[in-house]
Design a protein around this motif. Structure first.
Motif, PDB file in Angstrom:
ATOM      1  N   ARG A 228       0.834  -1.213   0.000  1.00  0.00           N
ATOM      2  CA  ARG A 228       0.000   0.000   0.000  1.00  0.00           C
ATOM      3  C   ARG A 228       0.862   1.255   0.000  1.00  0.00           C
ATOM      4  O   ARG A 228       0.594   2.217  -0.712  1.00  0.00           O
ATOM      5  CB  ARG A 228      -0.939  -0.009   1.209  1.00  0.00           C
ATOM      6  CG  ARG A 228      -2.108  -0.975   1.079  1.00  0.00           C
ATOM      7  CD  ARG A 228      -3.186  -0.671   2.121  1.00  0.00           C
ATOM      8  NE  ARG A 228      -2.702  -0.901   3.480  1.00  0.00           N
ATOM      9  CZ  ARG A 228      -2.788  -2.059   4.128  1.00  0.00           C
ATOM     10  NH1 ARG A 228      -3.332  -3.116   3.523  1.00  0.00           N
ATOM     11  NH2 ARG A 228      -2.340  -2.175   5.366  1.00  0.00           N
ATOM     12  N   GLN A 229       1.918   1.227   0.796  1.00  0.00           N
ATOM     13  CA  GLN A 229       2.806   2.390   0.861  1.00  0.00           C
ATOM     14  C   GLN A 229       3.521   2.601  -0.467  1.00  0.00           C
ATOM     15  O   GLN A 229       3.706   3.746  -0.913  1.00  0.00           O
ATOM     16  CB  GLN A 229       3.830   2.203   1.984  1.00  0.00           C
ATOM     17  CG  GLN A 229       4.696   3.435   2.236  1.00  0.00           C
ATOM     18  CD  GLN A 229       3.859   4.659   2.590  1.00  0.00           C
ATOM     19  OE1 GLN A 229       2.997   4.607   3.453  1.00  0.00           O
ATOM     20  NE2 GLN A 229       4.103   5.764   1.887  1.00  0.00           N
ATOM     21  N   LEU A 232       1.190   4.261  -2.842  1.00  0.00           N
ATOM     22  CA  LEU A 232       1.047   5.686  -2.510  1.00  0.00           C
ATOM     23  C   LEU A 232       2.272   6.477  -2.958  1.00  0.00           C
ATOM     24  O   LEU A 232       2.146   7.593  -3.494  1.00  0.00           O
ATOM     25  CB  LEU A 232       0.836   5.852  -0.997  1.00  0.00           C
ATOM     26  CG  LEU A 232      -0.520   5.416  -0.449  1.00  0.00           C
ATOM     27  CD1 LEU A 232      -0.514   5.483   1.079  1.00  0.00           C
ATOM     28  CD2 LEU A 232      -1.639   6.296  -0.997  1.00  0.00           C
ATOM     29  N   LYS A 236       2.272   9.658  -5.642  1.00  0.00           N
ATOM     30  CA  LYS A 236       2.763  10.990  -5.264  1.00  0.00           C
ATOM     31  C   LYS A 236       3.725  11.560  -6.302  1.00  0.00           C
ATOM     32  O   LYS A 236       3.791  12.777  -6.497  1.00  0.00           O
ATOM     33  CB  LYS A 236       3.456  10.920  -3.897  1.00  0.00           C
ATOM     34  CG  LYS A 236       2.493  10.788  -2.729  1.00  0.00           C
ATOM     35  CD  LYS A 236       3.250  10.660  -1.407  1.00  0.00           C
ATOM     36  CE  LYS A 236       2.284  10.466  -0.249  1.00  0.00           C
ATOM     37  NZ  LYS A 236       2.998  10.259   1.047  1.00  0.00           N
TER      38      LYS A 236
END
Length: 607
Positions: A228-229, A232, A236
């Motif tokens: 998930r990170q 993300l 970004k």
């Protein structure tokens, strides 16, 4: 003496209370097995209360209950079965149906109450798909059932017309659209907009692939949290995704050019949906728009903060701890740290406005079961805010996933079971089968294939409990045998043809009919089923389950065909028997037609 079957049932229940000398409810049920009579009483609980043996209790009833309308009373174990005299059952049921016709089974039990059924609720970045079809069919059939039992029904949808997913299709159009329109391409507007959503997602997927390669990332080797990170982190730095985010910010700042594009593309989608809704038979009394509600939810957040119900976190986000209501709900974010709302925030506003605008007694959301946690949270938040009565009368009708035999659906890559394509497919399959059966004019063929194809689709999706996952098989749904829509439609068409032949032979059902002549077992079963229709309607509406009605109408069609194969109607032994059997056929046609209408299915006059 009696005008209704229910009057007999109520009379028997009253007499039984007197015989048993009890103040406890004595409730008669309709036996599942028709051979067990017209009413049955389970004596186990009563026998325990009265400290008697269930069989002895049954024999007491058998010996003391004296009426002139019962053929017999049978005691089988802990069950007492009551059999009405044929002529009484037949006359009460058939005369009522032939007199009331399409309003037979209609009830005013919920007269004066208002219910809202919310369904469909699509996003304006793509057309409707197979999941939306099931959703719409459940919503429309429930609305029909509710109206038939006396509710005033408001049919509503919330249109998800804002957010990052909408901006993705807008950005895709800006980059690759070259000014094309539904008119210049010949595409339905919803399909055109979806084209650019898919192009955006395809480009983003390629960008992510390159990012993972450059950074030597193997997602499969990472933990769920790390995955998930990583996703993300990619978003970004993604140029394409950040462009979409910038477009969303422009929309929120009321940038004129952005708003104009948003309005134009949404209008294309609405025009496309309208064609799909017309084909499917969906209608709405009220449209809500996310773009008009998302800011409104902030007022409820402010109220929650003032009351100390919600808490502002160090990062600026607003949360509510719901563990005191249910441990599995935990903490719920209502405002992000940047002050933007989440989906449930607007739902707080929408739920409140629904009840106040229409003075609702009940609100039902038809939404897939993957959103069950969302609705548990929503109703818990309404209770926290002090709207307990609203929460207590709010219901989430969860339904299972739906797929084709080839697998589940996706939309980001464009792999989706499109609603328009699927409806066209079932109509074409129906046309192929219908063409092979008889010679029809081109217009007849189009009408029949439309009614049968869509009837097959609707029936199969409605014939299972809403909670059950469904694999929709177009080929199986269109079969003219078994538990299918075409089988039930064919039964009604068969009766319509029979009525035309009877008219040509001057066989009529006017005047006094000899209902006592309908005394064969297969006639009795059909009449018993006809008598159950009002109870089935109330049960299907009360349980939010149209599948109960599909099961019922299939059983009725099946038992009618068994009767019809064994007993001649127009060549019956006597004129009185011809007339009585014809009346029975007419009653079956009325109930089948009404059942299908409540399910949103048309009944062809010929097949």
């Amino acid at each position: 003496m009696f005008q209704e079957i229910d009057e007999i049932k109520n009379f028997l229940e009253s007499e039984l209370k007197t015989i048993l000398k009890t103040d406890s409810p004595v409730l008669l049920e309709t036996p599942v097995e028709k051979a067990r009579g017209d009413f049955t009483l389970k004596t186990f609980a009563l026998a325990k209360e009265l400290k008697q043996n269930p069989i002895e209790l049954g024999k007491l009833i058998q010996n003391q209950l004296k009426t002139d309308f019962l053929e017999k009373i049978e005691v089988t174990g802990g069950y007492v079965n009551f059999f009405l005299k044929n002529e009484i059952l037949n006359q009460l049921v058939l005369e009522k149906i032939l007199l009331e016709k399409e309003v037979y089974g209609k009830s005013d039990q919920f007269h004066g109450q208002t219910v809202m059924v919310e369904y469909s609720s699509p996003n304006t970045n793509k057309p409707l798909h197979l999941g939306h079809i099931r959703n719409n069919l459940l919503g429309m059939s429930l609305a029909n059932l509710f109206e038939f039992v006396g509710y005033k029904v408001i049919k509503a949808q919330i249109i998800n017309d804002r957010g990052i997913h909408i901006c993705k299709s807008m950005l895709g159009y800006q980059k690759w659209g070259q000014g094309e329109t539904p008119e210049t391409t010949g595409l339905k507007g919803d399909h055109l907009v979806a084209k650019y959503y898919v192009l955006f997602e395809t480009a983003l997927k390629e960008e992510k692939k390159q990012y993972f390669q450059e950074h030597k990332i193997e997602l499969i080797k990472l933990s769920e949290q790390a995955q998930r990170q990583t996703e993300l982190d990619f978003l970004k730095q993604s140029g394409l995704y950040q462009e979409a985010q910038n477009l969303l910010q422009k929309w929120e700042q009321d940038d004129p050019e952005t708003l104009k594009l948003w309005q134009t593309m949404n209008s294309w989608v609405y025009a496309g949906w309208e064609k799909t809704y017309q084909e499917l038979g969906s209608r709405f009394d009220k449209n809500y728009y996310e773009s008009e509600l998302y800011e409104e939810g902030k007022k409820f957040v402010e109220e929650g903060l003032q009351k100390g119900i919600f808490q502002k976190e160090p990062d600026g986000s607003v949360q509510c701890d719901l563990t005191d209501l249910a441990k599995n709900l935990g903490k719920k974010t209502l405002l992000r740290s940047d002050g933007t709302t989440v989906y449930i925030t607007q739902d707080l506003a929408l739920t409140y406005h629904k009840f106040k605008e229409f003075n609702l007694n009940k609100a039902i959301w038809v939404v897939a079961n993957e959103q069950t946690h969302h609705f548990h949270t929503l109703f818990a938040l309404m209770r926290k805010l002090g709207f307990t009565e609203i929460a207590d009368h709010s219901y989430h009708l969860a339904y299972g996933m739906v797929a084709l035999p080839t697998g589940k659906m996706k939309s980001r890559e464009g792999i989706v079971v499109d609603a328009d394509d699927l409806m066209e497919e079932v109509k074409n399959k129906a046309k192929q089968i219908t063409q092979a059966l008889k010679n029809y004019t081109p217009q007849e063929l189009e009408t029949i294939s439309h009614e049968v194809g869509l009837g097959a689709l609707k029936y199969q999706l409605l014939s299972v409990n809403p909670l059950t996952n469904v694999v929709f098989n177009p080929a199986e749904s269109i079969a003219f045998e078994g538990n299918t829509g075409p089988f039930v439609q064919y039964t009604a068409a068969r009766i319509h043809s029979l009525k035309q032949k009877a008219e040509a032979e001057d066989i009529k059902t006017t005047g006094k009919l000899d209902y006592s002549s309908l005394n064969r077992p297969k006639e009795k079963i059909v009449i018993q089923l006809l008598a159950e229709f009002p109870t089935v309607i109330l049960s299907a509406a009360g349980r939010f389950n149209p599948a109960q009605l599909t099961h019922y109408v299939y059983e009725l069609a099946k038992e009618f065909n068994r009767f019809y194969q064994k007993h001649s109607v127009l060549s019956a032994e006597t004129e009185k028997l011809k007339q009585a059997r014809l009346a029975l056929c007419q009653a079956v046609e009325i109930v089948i037609q009404k059942s299908l209408t409540l399910l949103g299915i048309e009944t062809p006059e010929k097949m």
